[in-house]
Design an enzyme around this catalytic site. Structure first.
Site, PDB file in Angstrom:
ATOM      1  N   SER A  11       0.844  -1.147   0.133  1.00  0.00           N
ATOM      2  CA  SER A  11      -0.035   0.018  -0.016  1.00  0.00           C
ATOM      3  C   SER A  11       0.730   1.287  -0.042  1.00  0.00           C
ATOM      4  O   SER A  11       1.573   1.424  -1.206  1.00  0.00           O
ATOM      5  CB  SER A  11      -0.909   0.032   1.259  1.00  0.00           C
ATOM      6  OG  SER A  11      -2.181   0.973   1.101  1.00  0.00           O
ATOM      7  N   ASP A  42      -2.393   6.566  -2.952  1.00  0.00           N
ATOM      8  CA  ASP A  42      -1.267   5.734  -2.549  1.00  0.00           C
ATOM      9  C   ASP A  42      -0.628   4.648  -3.801  1.00  0.00           C
ATOM     10  O   ASP A  42      -1.277   4.846  -4.732  1.00  0.00           O
ATOM     11  CB  ASP A  42      -1.647   4.894  -1.280  1.00  0.00           C
ATOM     12  CG  ASP A  42      -2.659   4.223  -1.426  1.00  0.00           C
ATOM     13  OD1 ASP A  42      -3.346   4.098  -2.356  1.00  0.00           O
ATOM     14  OD2 ASP A  42      -2.863   3.194  -0.543  1.00  0.00           O
ATOM     15  N   ASP A  67      -6.288   2.135  -2.993  1.00  0.00           N
ATOM     16  CA  ASP A  67      -7.225   2.300  -2.248  1.00  0.00           C
ATOM     17  C   ASP A  67      -7.537   3.432  -1.255  1.00  0.00           C
ATOM     18  O   ASP A  67      -8.668   3.907  -0.993  1.00  0.00           O
ATOM     19  CB  ASP A  67      -7.246   1.016  -0.974  1.00  0.00           C
ATOM     20  CG  ASP A  67      -5.925   1.239  -0.219  1.00  0.00           C
ATOM     21  OD1 ASP A  67      -5.059   1.748  -0.745  1.00  0.00           O
ATOM     22  OD2 ASP A  67      -6.071   0.477   0.617  1.00  0.00           O
ATOM     23  N   ASP A  70      -1.227   1.599  -4.270  1.00  0.00           N
ATOM     24  CA  ASP A  70      -2.173   0.592  -4.592  1.00  0.00           C
ATOM     25  C   ASP A  70      -3.651   1.122  -4.865  1.00  0.00           C
ATOM     26  O   ASP A  70      -4.596   0.484  -5.322  1.00  0.00           O
ATOM     27  CB  ASP A  70      -2.341  -0.672  -3.849  1.00  0.00           C
ATOM     28  CG  ASP A  70      -2.685  -0.567  -2.672  1.00  0.00           C
ATOM     29  OD1 ASP A  70      -2.921   0.703  -2.166  1.00  0.00           O
ATOM     30  OD2 ASP A  70      -2.944  -1.376  -1.796  1.00  0.00           O
TER      31      ASP A  70
END
Lengths: 463, 463, 463, 463
Positions: B98, B239, B243, B241
């Site tokens: 992440s 960020d 999410d 990834d």
């Protein structure tokens, strides 16, 4: 004579009218016919929305003649040119319209690292017109394969850069890759060369969502503002296929192309301890000033003719060549390379500019320049230049050199020059002047404008 | 009990020490064992440099149990979660850390659109520890295939967005995708929704060259400056990834997460004509204010427990859920989705904000808030909270609700609240306060700090 | 000392017990450690069902040390070996169990065209045991790319074949590729060399549906029957990974391996006008007869040691080497190559055999031979061979040469020989005899069997 | 009226003259125009050498109209048809010349599981001729993606087969896939259905090295010999694209197509407890005998018209349809499917034939049949059939039914029949007769031949 398809920089046009699937198929067949139905061809595209549409038909055309195709995917133009020197490859072609709008597309052909020259282009034009194509027997139809050339190319350019400069210790660089084919190249190359890279307009998207593909001051308003407000040592901008490089300093000022060329030329001449630099006719004398200071020689060639000069240069006398925006580092290969240009420019910011583009550019004089367009109807053009020439020779003093291959360019012994050309595509004549002082420029401008006015007048009368 | 591997948001850690190839292999084998050696699993990664290194071993592990694997390549986390509801898929896993630094990596597991809940995680932890893995017979070893899910996912999110809003007429949006997995998603989605998209830090590069992956104000300095100096209606940041979503207005100001959540929550409640919103314990009462005004209900859950709540919500009462940065649109699916969040936020700027993020945010009150960390040694923690609670209940007036599942949160009838939590990973306690006036906040702060000091003191004495 | 993993021909075993994902990961890490965390490695597999399962973990292991991996997909063993001489490649590895059953798998390592020698294997074994692996920093983790090597390899073998022979005018050839990795190689190569190719068992399937992978007479019953009933000039059979070649004539007779080796050896010696041929200890003297007739020299080496001999042969004196089934054409490279063998054998059927394998084989004498196994308990083995040797030397007359590196081989001046070896993996001793007449063979057999009986007896007594 | 391109089974012809890259491009553009520039199209090929050459241009054409393309790679014809019922797909096209020689290629178009009917074909023919193609705006050009459909198709056929039969316990089956597109399908499907599969001519190669692509007795000499000499329960043979199935019993005898059709038809009628079977006009009455015995009904349709019948059958009354070689299992879909046919035939050998094809075929009567060609100049053809009809009706007794849609077919109440057709492509008339006894056949032959002679004679006179 067959209809002319190629301009000064490949074939370009609207996909709806000119650069159609029919043309793509015809060009593929023509290229295979030119290669006599044997060998191999690389095919790449930039990121435009019409890339698959033209790629398929072009590849089909090549295969139908018995020539194999290596599909390179989406890569920058310099990468395509680089591929054309691979083992087993006779030519490499990129489907791109460079900095044109997204509704256009086009074709550029390379062989042995250089663009096709006029005789090669004419062969293709003739075949597209007369449709006399080779057709391979079923057992000899070309084969399609795929190759990922990215690492080869970036490795080679990195090597080239490291022969000249060193790994940066994290100088901050902003890259604007026009949402185009260089988005996966320049930022990663610079990172591997040690720079700290921030990008703008660098997700790949054939709609060119961020800005038009041409890296002109007008299109780079956002980027220039960011360059000004942030703390990047230099900002480097491409067009859609990565042959072009535009440079912005840390005050957000767009650097004139002549000074960028001068920078590269000086550097190459230094490294080669002299040598010949070939630049297009429309470039300024600041190049001459820097090149001569390092013991080199400058030759000017008509626009769109650098490739012919390189093709003829069997002994490798030319160490650098350039049109505005498009540097050719002949040690690397005979192609215009904005990616390698970005690498070298960044390194020079470190090495010469002490991590400041402004400081770097202080080493290249900035002189008054003028570039303007004057209406010039097509029917006038044939008589226009001889008259202009006649007048200019009479009026201009201190003449050192007269170039007449592409328009008329008069160079004076004080470093000033005046160039008049007629456009090949528009009803216009172009006036270029450069001088070391504004006074000299003003007086040359007066002479130039009068000459052009009188020539238009006289030419109209006689017609 | 097996060693705990999962934190509040999957497994994360250094590839050199924790998240090794051995762990990847073990987790793959554990997951296949959990699935009893049948069915299929999707596997994706973000763009980190260690992605292939962990992917190979993890896939091997899954295959060795007899479970098939669909390799999804590099995709955002929400896309991976979306894949877990595909036909024939029992779970989908993304290899990502992440917003952690590039030296880290990790794993997140999804099934039926939601993250694994604790009982599922415990099964994996136990198998990694006791190594009791299924081993498939040679004729039953899992098979590997590849699938490009991008169009399915973007098509679904586009559909979701167009059920709620309309095509923009070119509102200018800046996207900062952290050089991560969402670089090929959010910009293209917004363009298809009619926005004029400029990107920064949006070429994909596992070195995170542009900025650290966490979209915090500190890391977004460049982006905030650009947002301020240019003319984008809104700036949206991810960020690594995808999410997470952070929002910056046209003055370059970073919008507090509580207000972003409130915006999404209000919108979903409106559309559903009421319904339940679940948010994490550390969120502010501005969410309650907006949700209640539209006839909805807010429930607070411990940090990291939203997935459990969604798993239990068989009737689909929850219409929206969120932790700071991570909205879950349950009509779309049970996952945290910064990409869908970016689409909706942009649309709301058009619809509610009249093409201005500032105007949009004016519809969400901005109240004084405080968040601070207080040292709290681990040995003190067990006694700390009961004492704090005792004191706070005595000292705070107008109490409306007390929540004790994760720390102690006291909500007052004037909309103010105070939350004290202890950190699970550091020797710290955290104090959160929100109030409609600075005076109320100040008085709550005084009470809170004193309570925490006294609790530490007393706890130390007793130990 | 670390546990021995490598046998005479790489690592092989059951995927459930020996050749597990754990071992694959460990071997990958060991190989990367051996390469000191730099450079590149090629990884391929045969078509077994467990190929992806082992490939993923092995590649992960290599990448984790900082070494790059080129994924080659499913290719024959010789193709993998060929890859190990590519630019930038330090080693190439194939995941295969060669002719073992489908429940097995294994690993073979190549560098510079030859298999790993014992010192290299020992390094890997030690690292797998002590787990002292290099771990790359996140920024140095290896990168994974893909390469399709088929055309390079087939092109090179075609070139090799055409240096020796010519394009066939359609001689009919039957190929049985064991449903393995060579199914996409040998049939197409032979077609390009002008042969008319029919295949059996040549759809690729890791279940080996057609026949067990070992090309033994027992497993080739269908193929031999077809060879007999149809009109193919020759029938060529592979194992699962294409290093082996078995030959069947047009009467459906399985040709003894020694005669196939003799054929290749004679041909290479002719072309090189002499030179050294190295063959394994268990081969017959017919090879010597043909090689000497052309002015060459035969050297015998222990089983599994050809690679060591080639590694030491810096001057390139060895022009051909072979174990039964596995020819090494050193002009092509130092690997066992059933694909190149198939090409050359087919060409010789045309050139020497007048399109008949029977005619071709008439040029190679067929002598009586014997091969048998005698029980030999492991505890007996250490004393067994010295006693056998003692007895044989006394009993056998006309001895020309005694070889003792791997068992005892006595060669007589009439071309007959007797070899006694003990098995490294089973409680057995092996007896090989060859002679020009049945009488000689019978008398040698008597001596051999008695010697072995007595040696067993005496060894048991003494223990 | 536009030039006719489509024959009874798609477009086919020489790649040098008819099926050129120009035609491919035109057909792609025509198909996209037919689809009004929206939606999606699947494109596949068989394994011919010209596949890439035609694929590229065809795909380009489709994309240029704004229609998306899913590239399916090399797959059998039935798999392509199966794809045409996928979500989001409007049509699927295979580039194949079926059983024609390798110098030919062609196109087959499917929608909703059935081939294009004549009105759809005419639209394409007209657009190719008048070149009135849609051209998409640059922003709407179609997009190209790739999809691996193999597992979907094989999974569906496996399911279909297992609804009808069970897993075999290893019955030995020989498959000859003509080195074509079904090589990766039929052998693996049969293996998954429990059969022990040996293949011949089943490495994929567009040169058709093993035998010509048509599975006729003449081309299957090798295969029939092998079937005879080996011990396979049944031998199943395809053409190049897998729509055809030919069957050979364990004595190496080629089974007449009518009996294969009868077998499938009987089976489907049994399962459906009656229902309609549609077969082409040239099939024998053995089909009627078996179908009626199970309570079904047989309808005969002109050659090449099955697709029209299926397109009209909205209620799904047709439970099975077939031309010689090409079964259509309507429960599976409206396409000719040699792959599914191979699966069902193998299962029937187990279930009905007790693991013997001979036993299975004993359940289908074998009656005398005759098929012959009689010269019939094109100018004679218009008058030929009416005269033949007139004569036959006078001469033949016991007439039960007369069919006149495609030639004239007279069916008698003893199960015998006589069909006379004129060829659409050659100067020939065709005579087909079937009867339960040789005497009946002889007498019908006499009548038929005389009628044809007299008709030719009279027609010539009148002209």
């Amino acid at each position: 004579m067959a209809k002319r398809l190629f301009g000064t920089s490949g074939i370009r046009g609207s996909i709806a009218e000119n650069v159609t699937t029919d043309l793509a198929l015809g060009l593929g067949r023509a290229l295979g016919t030119y290669l006599k139905g044997t060998g191999g061809v690389g095919v790449s595209t930039d990121a435009r929305t019409s890339r698959e549409m033209l790629r398929g038909a072009f590849i089909s055309g090549v295969l139908s003649t018995g020539v194999d195709v290596v599909d390179l995917g989406i890569v920058p133009m310099p990468t395509t040119a680089f591929h054309s020197v691979f083992k087993g490859i006779n030519a490499s072609v990129i489907i791109t319209a460079s900095h044109n709008p997204p509704a256009d597309n086009g074709f550029k052909f390379f062989t042995r690292g250089r663009e096709f020259i006029r005789t090669e282009e004419v062969f293709l034009e003739e075949r597209v017109e007369d449709k006399k194509f080779l057709i391979a027997d079923w057992s000899q139809v070309g084969r399609l394969s795929h190759y990922d050339i990215r690492d080869d190319f970036l490795g080679r350019v990195k090597e080239f850069a490291l022969e000249r400069g060193s790994i940066s210790s994290g100088t901050r660089v902003l890259v604007d890759a026009a949402n185009g084919a260089a988005t996966n190249y320049t930022p990663h190359l610079l990172r591997e060369l040690g720079f700290s890279v921030v990008t703008i307009n660098s997700h790949q998207d054939g709609y060119f969502p961020g800005r038009p593909a041409e890296p002109s001051p007008k299109n780079l308003q956002d980027t220039m503002r960011i360059a000004k407000e942030s703390d990047f040592a230099v900002t480097l901008c491409h067009d859609g296929d990565g042959d072009r490089l535009a440079v912005i300093d840390e005050e957000g000022r767009f650097i004139d192309q002549n000074r960028v060329i001068a920078l590269f030329a000086r550097d190459e001449v230094k490294r080669h301890d002299g040598g010949r630099v070939v630049v297009s006719i429309d470039t300024s004398s600041v190049i001459d000033e820097l090149v001569k200071a390092e013991g080199g020689e400058v030759v000017r060639a008509p626009l769109g003719s650098l490739q012919e000069r390189l093709a003829l240069d069997k002994e490798g006398i030319i160490i650098f060549a350039s049109e505005p925006w498009k540097p050719i580092f002949t040690d690397l290969g005979g192609w215009m390379d904005g990616v390698a240009g970005a690498a070298r420019l960044s390194q020079m910011v470190d090495e010469i500019g002490d991590e400041s583009c402004i400081k770097l550019m202080k080493t290249v004089p900035e002189y008054p320049m003028l570039r303007d367009n004057i209406p010039c109807p097509d029917e006038v053009k044939p008589r226009f230049l001889p008259i202009v020439k006649e007048i200019l020779i009479q009026e201009i003093t201190g003449v050192e050199k007269i170039l007449e291959e592409d328009g008329i360019r008069i160079e004076r012994n004080d470093g000033s020059y005046l160039l008049v050309r007629v456009s090949g595509t528009e009803p216009k004549a172009r006036l270029y002047i450069g001088a070391k002082t504004q006074e000299t420029l003003d007086s040359l401008e007066k002479i130039g404008r009068e000459a052009m006015d009188r020539a238009t007048e006289q030419a109209l009368k006689r017609s």
